[in-house]
Each structure stands twice: as structure tokens, then as C-alpha cells.
Design an enzyme around this catalytic site. Structure first.
Site, PDB file in Angstrom:
ATOM      1  CG  ASP A 116      28.497  74.142  50.696  1.00  0.00           C
ATOM      2  OD1 ASP A 116      27.503  73.735  51.193  1.00  0.00           O
ATOM      3  OD2 ASP A 116      28.525  75.155  50.146  1.00  0.00           O
ATOM      4  CG  HIS A 259      33.414  74.575  52.818  1.00  0.00           C
ATOM      5  ND1 HIS A 259      33.566  76.002  52.973  1.00  0.00           N
ATOM      6  CD2 HIS A 259      32.973  74.540  51.277  1.00  0.00           C
ATOM      7  CE1 HIS A 259      33.126  76.696  52.061  1.00  0.00           C
ATOM      8  NE2 HIS A 259      32.761  75.756  50.960  1.00  0.00           N
TER       9      HIS A 259
HETATM   10 ZN   LIG Z   1      31.554  74.059  47.291  1.00  0.00          ZN
END
Ligand SMILES: [Zn+2]
Length: 308
Positions: A116, A259
Site C-alpha cells: 500500500d 507497505h
Molecule cells: Zn494506506
């Protein structure tokens, strides 16, 4: 007789010339449309056509081969273009639903790695390299304003064949009216399509918040709202083993949250090879989220045919 042969020969040449110009006409728009993701194939095609220009073509067979090769290249280019466009599309039965994992039987140990908050300098390309070395396709959820800032990194991700999802434009934890949610989501999807050609039907709400208006709008617009079943907690600042976090929660059909953007992701980059190696040791294969859902659907179909 000789004249007849000569005429036939000139007819063949005329036919080939017509075919060649037709093919050029067909391949030209493809090349024009596929500006970024098709670079390797375009370069290949260019190299082929240049090498042909240098050597005079001595007979018709060589010319035919060159045309056949050209056709093959344009077919490859078209397949690649279609692949990139639809690799981020989930089956229609999952559109408008919320997904945390896929239901797979234990025979298929498949898992989806998701990243992400990118595209992001350094970390995203480092992660792309690790995925490439391991021959893995993953799923990236992009923040629109970061894609606007780092479009070239985004194009690299899409061209490498990974699936892309929408993660809003601003990545904020607010309450949204329908118009506000539309601005966050529509703008991001438009930019994704404009830059990469990808039409995505996946949305992940920032922070996993499902009740602030974003997820509701996404579902209304037929996105699959993609959550996760395993959190690496790579966003937390405390020192802990990301690998242990993932392994503890890993299961077949699982979706792993990591992430690649939004801050310093060197911990994630450092842990990723180990996470991949340990999952592989346990027999997992790595797929994108749309592929994971396709596997669930396929298993269901197989069970139905077995019951008949
Ligand atoms: Zn996020």
C-alpha cells in the site's frame, strides 16, 4: 509459359507488399497506444526491422519470415496490452463486496502479497526487484497524489504485470460525503488508467476504515473492497519481526498487508526476501488478489462438477 510465371511472381510480390503495408497499419496504432509498458517489445521490433533494413532480402521466403515475425510481435504486443488492462479486474461476482481472504481448500496453498501507499521512490523499485527475482506477481494499492508525483515508478509496476488497486487520492482518515468519496476514488482511478492503461476494480480504504463513506461509494461503483487477513505491522514503529508477524497469520487464500510507500519502508524491503522464502518453504505459491479470487471460483466450480 515464362511470361505466365513472371506474372504470377509479380502478383505474389504485389500481394506481399499489400500485406506488409496492411500490417504496418495494424501495428502502428498499437505502438502508439502502448507508450510506456511495451518498451521491451517495441525495442525488439525496432531491432528486427533495423537488421532487416541493413541486409537486402535475397528471396521471398526470407521476406515471408520477416512478415510472420512482425505479425508475431504485434500479437505479443496486443496480448501484453490486454493483459495489463485486465490484470486488475476481479470477477464480477466479487465486485461490490468486501474481501478479507479467499476460501481455498488446503491443497492449494496460495497467498497474495499486497503493498500500500505507493508509488514511492526507492522502496517501490527495490520491492519490484525482489518480486522479479522471485518470479512473483503482487498487488499494489496506490495513492493518487503519489502516483501523480512518481508516474514513472507507477508505470514500472504496471509494466511488470502486477495488479493495481485504488487507495484514494489523499489517504486521509476523514468522513466523506458521496461527492467527497467520488473525488477521492474517481480521480485516482482516472489517473491510473491514463498513465498505465489499467482499469482497476479493486479499492482498499486507508486505514482499513469501512464506515466513513469511502468503502460505501466504492461498492456502489462496483469495486471489490479488498481488506487483508495478515497484517505485517510494517507501519508500526516498534521493533519486531515483520516476518514473524506474517508467518503467524499466513494461511491459504490469505491476503498479506505490507507497505511500499508513505514513509521510510526500508524495514519492509529488508524483510521481504525472508518472508517470501519462508512462505515458499511452507508450500505457498504467490498470486495477485484477482487471481486468488479466480482460484476460489475455480475450486467452487470443480466441487460442483464433482457433485453432479
Ligand atoms: Zn494506506
Amino acid at each position: 509459359m515464362k511470361r505466365l510465371l513472371r506474372r504470377r511472381k509479380s502478383l505474389i510480390i504485389a500481394f506481399i507488399a499489400a500485406t506488409a503495408s496492411f500490417l504496418l497499419g495494424v501495428t502502428l496504432p498499437i505502438n502508439l497506444r502502448a507508450n510506456q509498458p511495451l518498451e521491451p517489445i517495441q525495442a525488439q521490433a525496432l531491432a528486427v526491422s533495423q537488421s532487416q533494413e541493413q541486409k537486402p532480402i535475397s528471396n521471398i521466403n526470407q521476406f515471408k519470415q520477416a512478415i510472420a515475425h512482425r505479425v508475431e510481435l504485434s500479437q505479443q504486443a496486443l496480448a501484453q496490452l490486454q493483459g495489463i488492462r485486465f490484470q486488475s479486474t476481479v470477477l464480477s461476482q466479487f465486485q461490490g463486496t468486501t474481501i478479507r481472504e479467499a476460501k481455498l481448500d488446503s491443497q492449494h496453498k496460495a497467498i497474495a502479497l499486497t503493498f500500500d501507499d505507493g508509488p514511492w521512490p526507492t522502496a517501490t523499485t527495490q520491492i519490484l526487484d525482489i518480486l522479479k527475482e522471485n518470479n512473483i506477481k503482487a498487488t499494489f494499492f496506490w495513492v493518487g497524489r503519489y502516483l501523480q508525483t512518481y508516474p514513472e515508478i507507477g508505470k514500472q509496476v504496471a509494466a511488470a504485470g502486477h495488479a493495481i488497486g485504488n487507495h484514494t487520492w489523499n489517504h486521509e482518515y476523514l468522513k466523506y460525503s458521496e461527492e467527497g468519496a467520488a473525488r477521492e476514488i474517481d480521480r485516482t482511478s482516472s489517473l491510473i488508467e491514463e498513465l498505465t492503461g489499467v482499469q482497476t476494480s479493486m479499492f482498499r480504504p486507508p486505514g482499513g476504515i469501512l464506515n466513513n463513506g469511502l468503502a460505501a461509494y466504492a461498492q456502489k461503483k462496483n469495486y471489490a473492497v479488498v481488506m487483508w487477513s495478515a497484517d505485517s505491522f510494517d507501519w508500526r514503529t516498534i521493533t519486531e519481526s515483520l516476518t514473524d508477524n506474517v508467518m503467524r497469520q499466513a494461511k491459504s487464500g490469505g491476503i498479506v498487508l505490507m507497505h511500499d510507500g508513505g514513509g521510510n519502508r526500508s524495514r519492509t524491503v529488508k524483510a521481504l526476501p525472508d518472508i517470501i522464502a519462508r512462505l515458499r518453504n511452507e508450500g505457498y505459491i504467490f498470486v495477485t488478489v484477482p487471481e486468488l479470487l479466480q482460484m476460489q471460483e475455480q475450486e467452487l466450480k470443480n466441487q460442483e462438477t464433482a457433485q453432479k
